[in-house]
Design a protein around this motif. Sequence first.
Motif, PDB file in Angstrom:
ATOM      1  N   LEU B 259       0.730  -1.174  -0.037  1.00 47.04           N
ATOM      2  CA  LEU B 259       0.072   0.083   0.095  1.00 47.04           C
ATOM      3  C   LEU B 259       0.922   1.168  -0.112  1.00 47.04           C
ATOM      4  N   GLY B 260       0.760   1.849  -1.159  1.00 46.42           N
ATOM      5  CA  GLY B 260       1.609   3.185  -1.100  1.00 46.42           C
ATOM      6  C   GLY B 260       1.812   3.714  -2.700  1.00 46.42           C
ATOM      7  N   ARG B 261       2.435   4.842  -2.784  1.00 43.54           N
ATOM      8  CA  ARG B 261       2.684   5.273  -4.171  1.00 43.54           C
ATOM      9  C   ARG B 261       3.289   4.113  -4.840  1.00 43.54           C
ATOM     10  N   VAL B 262       2.985   3.952  -6.140  1.00 41.19           N
ATOM     11  CA  VAL B 262       3.677   3.111  -7.038  1.00 41.19           C
ATOM     12  C   VAL B 262       4.803   3.982  -7.753  1.00 41.19           C
ATOM     13  N   THR B 263       5.774   4.082  -6.929  1.00 39.89           N
ATOM     14  CA  THR B 263       6.888   4.850  -7.632  1.00 39.89           C
ATOM     15  C   THR B 263       8.226   4.430  -7.147  1.00 39.89           C
ATOM     16  N   TYR B 264       9.479   4.477  -7.909  1.00 44.98           N
ATOM     17  CA  TYR B 264      10.598   4.161  -7.818  1.00 44.98           C
ATOM     18  C   TYR B 264      11.063   3.853  -6.224  1.00 44.98           C
ATOM     19  N   VAL B 288      -1.623  -8.011  -3.381  1.00 45.70           N
ATOM     20  CA  VAL B 288      -2.719  -6.802  -3.875  1.00 45.70           C
ATOM     21  C   VAL B 288      -1.694  -5.570  -3.926  1.00 45.70           C
ATOM     22  N   MET B 289      -1.846  -4.921  -4.909  1.00 43.25           N
ATOM     23  CA  MET B 289      -1.135  -3.574  -4.969  1.00 43.25           C
ATOM     24  C   MET B 289      -2.039  -2.444  -4.984  1.00 43.25           C
ATOM     25  N   ALA B 290      -1.956  -1.876  -3.684  1.00 45.41           N
ATOM     26  CA  ALA B 290      -2.793  -0.732  -3.729  1.00 45.41           C
ATOM     27  C   ALA B 290      -2.270   0.743  -3.735  1.00 45.41           C
TER      28      ALA B 290
END
Lengths: 670, 428
Positions: B259-264, B288-290
């Motif tokens: 769970l978090g921003r999908v960033t580097y 799960v990618m939230a």
Amino acid sequence: MDSLSLVFKIHHPFYLRTYRFFDIGERHNYYDDYRNKYILKRFSERSYYQANALMMRLFERYGEKFKVSFVFSGNAIDQMQWYMPELLEDFKRVVACPNVELVATDYSVSASSVMDKEVWKCQVESHNRRLQEVFGRQAKVLAGTQLLYDDGIGKAAAEMGMTGMLTEGAKPVLGWKSPHVVYKHPTENLKLILRDGVLSEDISLRFSRKDCGVWPVMADSFVARMQVGNADLQGGSHVTLYVNYAVMGEFQEKESGIFDFFEALPDKVLNGSGFCFAHLEELCALPGESPALHVPFTISDVDEERDLTAFYANDLQKDVMENWRRVCPAMLHCSDPELQKDFRFLTGVENLGFMSTKYFTETPSIRYLNPYDSPYDAYINYMNVWSDFVGRMKIGGWVDEDGKPVEKDILSDFVPDSVRKAVDAAAYAASDVVDSAADALAGAMDSVGKAVKGMFSRMKKNRKAKVEERDAGAVQDKAGAVKDFVTETAEKAGQAAKKTVRKVKDLGQKALDPDVDKIAEKAANAMDSAEKAVRRAVRKGAEAVLKAVEDPQEKNPRQKTAAKRPGTRKKAAIAVSDVKSASQEFDNPAKDSVPASAAKKRAARGKVAEKAASEDAKPVSAVSKPASPKSAKTDTKPASSAKTVKKSASNALTTSAASESKTGRNRKKA
Amino acid sequence: MRVLMFGWEFPPHITGGLGTACYGMCKGLLAQGVEVIFVAPKLHGDEDASVARMVNASDVEIDLRNTVYKELFKNLTYIQVESGLIPYVGLGQYFEIEKLKQSRTVFDVAAYSRRKYEFSGAYRANLMEEVDHYAMVAVEIAMHNQFDVIHAHDWLTYRAGIAAKKASGKPLVIHVHATEFDRSGENVNTVVYGIEREGMLAADRIITVSNYTRDIVIKRYGIDASKVFTVYNAVEPGSSAKTVQKPKMDSKRKIVTFLGRVTYQKGPEYFVEAARLVMEKDKNVEFVMAGSGDMLHKIVRQVASLGLGSRFHFTGFLKGMDVDRMYAMSNVYVMPSVSEPFGISPLEAMRSGVPVVISKQSGVAEILNHALKVDFWDVDAMADAIYGLLHYPALSETFARMGSVDANSLKWSSAAEKIKQVYLSAIK
């Protein structure tokens, strides 16, 4: 005279490698060979070689006045043998001196003593065998894992024939009492020698710590403190120091002067201190009554609390221990040597120590060299390994899908087929014999009872006999009691036989034993004792029947005269004589001149074993159904099978012994 | 004691952890007897004004003819030129910014004098411009308010802090929640780096959220270690997580959550790699990618090419109750961050009774006992930790019980006490 015992522990756990969950079921090499080898090498270079040289020097200088005791764990011996055989040779030279005493422990310094006493016994015994194998001696005094001890452990140790046990002089147990006295177990014949925790830790923990008040620890001041501690005991007391051998050079750096301390210690002790050196066995053998020490809860030499909390406190440790316990019953009859080896190594107490969350630190004894970042990493890694191990147990058929032990055919594929079949047949035959004996006894008793009852009712009808109701009741009660007794005896006989059968099976299992050569002999002995037990049991039964039949005759002469009907009387007479002859037969089993007709015929066929077996079943059946051809048939079956079984068993065992020693050689080569 | 605090956002309108942290901190400071004037570029009016006096920067009038602004104005022009170089900007976006830039190279002073500047309060292309306007507003506020110390959160507000310090002469404390090295790895945006360093050099005291960040500040920015202090973040007690009913699920089905921003910075690709390893062994686990972010499309492609699609789900950005529901459904929470100054989300998961796996490259790893810590790049270890938590009940039960104790022991009141100490040392 006061005495000082120096006990050194040498233990090297098998560190586990990083074992990922994808290794489960794929790879079964659990150990970090590099780390294990590295640590052993490091210890030997920094400590063991120099310490051994020091010991040899001291032995030479002080002769047999200087004494030490060594506790080698099985793991340490294994590792030395595998990684550094030259180090083991060095130790062998030291141990060969009469100054050295060996102390027993459980093979892998495991938690088995608080887990399962039977498993623990196995481990202690296999450790003692290993000592015999490597050093040519066995030990009579036991030092448990981290000196774990409670009354239950003491009892188990006494059952193994240990004369004494070394444990911690733990304050919670001792209270005002001194650790410098030899105590004993409250009920068992087991002496308890207590470690002086303070003095031991002055060496092992505080030797080079300048902030601890005792620094510098010098031989003369140390001896002076020993004397102070013993001043009020009027001589005859002992101080026991139990430290890791690697305290010399490894846990305490060489530069701290630890070697010089141990070099100077014997001089200070032997010259004018009033102390002498003593082995633990000597302490246990001291004459005189020892006070009993009751230890209701488990104590250890770990931490300030001296209890189990470093190993058995949090949920992780409890879970691991529970996992171990679940497998223990299966391990007792598991014959796969690889599984046994891994079980020993995996139950090492250090595995629990790494999972300790106590103050979120590790215990002092294992803080050093902990390969894990956190207790949870240790747990995950351990559980991955354990899952694989349990998986192997399942594949081997030792536990079922739920991890419960399987009542398996005790002899695995490891034992040659011939032996297994032979032992199976033996077991079958033995239980058959016992069953039919019991049946026959019960039948006999029934018919005796009926006969008595019949006689009695006829007596009652016969007014001339004038038997009073009261007497009748008494006789009936008596007959009933006798019947109960016989049934009970028969049951006991059955149980005894079953026990023997189990023993035979166990012995078969111990074909894995290193002493394979003795197996055949042991198995034969077991068969003999099985026979004897069955015979003894049946004889008791027969005697009981005899008594039952004779008793009413003697006590009620009227009854005897009353029972004039030829059929009944004849029947009773035959029964009595048969029983008598049967019991005679038991007393002189070798003689051929046995009166009983059926037995005679069979006895004539020869061999003792056969005869014994047939006799077992014979006398009672003679009582119960003398004319029944069917019973005769069932009698012969176990007899002959017992004979063939015994023969084939002994053959098979010899061949298995041969093949075993062969595989043993192969393994050594590998 | 009164503190002038510059933030960028405040709950409930937040894009990241900074707003939540500021809220907790204000509340904690209030309990310590410290008054807070909280300045945010754009307030929506529904913020909790009980914890601090709210100042909406958008409502402050600026007189650009004031001499103090002259210096700032130079900066503003300078920033204008470079403002296209902000992180996470695509090529198309960049050209648009370039166009904007050209049309505004010459600044119309009159147009900006005595006017309110409408802040967007969000991370947009004109971010740099907003940063500098914020600084101007700061001067205005600093001159018309009484306070003892200035506290500026993250690089967006450093310039405001510096300006306020110059205008008032009060000591400046800057709070480093993240550095450019966390956001962009080794390829830092030099402008942002420059602002950060400028702020750190100008500050009297620097508060970092972990020793991990403290090391970066000292080593990468060359700051004197004696003025850098670590104060760990905390979590607000009494979240609504407990009230969320755990949805009924097949007991065998297990869910592992990111769970978090999908960033580097958050390391989502390591999560996917670990997922692949775990799925090979256990067929009942779902991942799960939230969250959303600039790497989402890349991650979707990665999942598809590994053939994990059927058991790997994307939920998009979650808010409010959805987050709590997500925690309630999860068996394991993973934070595989490449570089995480603190990382508050594992604490929220732990408070909901979810065991966590966190990367060692995070500040929160320094203070948590009941969490599994792995290197973000060690996907084997990460997979192993996830598997262990899913399969060894003793472990997950311990974590579920002890994790919330661990998380709840981090209180804003104690963090605020340490912050107050830093203030006091700055005032002396």
